[in-house]
Design a protein around this motif. Structure first.
Motif: not given
Length: 122
Positions: A25-27, A94-98, A111-112
């Protein structure tokens, strides 16, 4: 666009990658990687790595989701050569990827994948 032989299409393949695979997982993303064996090809040569994308309604409306998916698909296309043959990869936005810049998504995907592949840099 990903070549057709590198696309995940079947629900069973998505489920296999997400349930039996490893996860990093990443942000802004979660990457699931299932090993280099494809259960649908018995006794044949190893299939190429395949990737699929999950972008939920929590990310945004249809226009936003499609834009995020296109960006992730383009990033993944450049990294397919670093994946083992027969592997299944699911990239979940995830939400915020946009709102994340393209280069930040690229760094998070790298990184993942590096974590999942055991330090091998894609």
């Amino acid at each position: 666009m990903l070549p057709s032989e590198n696309r995940l299409r079947r629900r069973e393949d998505f489920a296999a990658a997400m349930r039996r695979g490893r996860r990093a997982g990443r942000p802004h993303l979660v990457v699931h990687l299932s090993g280099g064996t494809d259960p649908h090809t018995v006794g044949e040569d190893a299939s190429p790595p395949r990737a699929g994308f999950v972008v939920s309604k929590a990310v945004g409306n249809a226009v936003v989701r499609n834009r995020v998916q296109r960006r992730l698909r383009h990033l993944m296309r450049d990294r397919l050569s670093a994946l083992p043959a027969g592997s299944l990869v699911v990239v979940r936005a995830l939400p915020g990827a946009d709102g994340a810049p393209y280069d930040q998504l690229a760094r998070e995907l790298d990184a993942a994948l590096e974590r999942l592949l055991g330090g091998v840099r894609p």
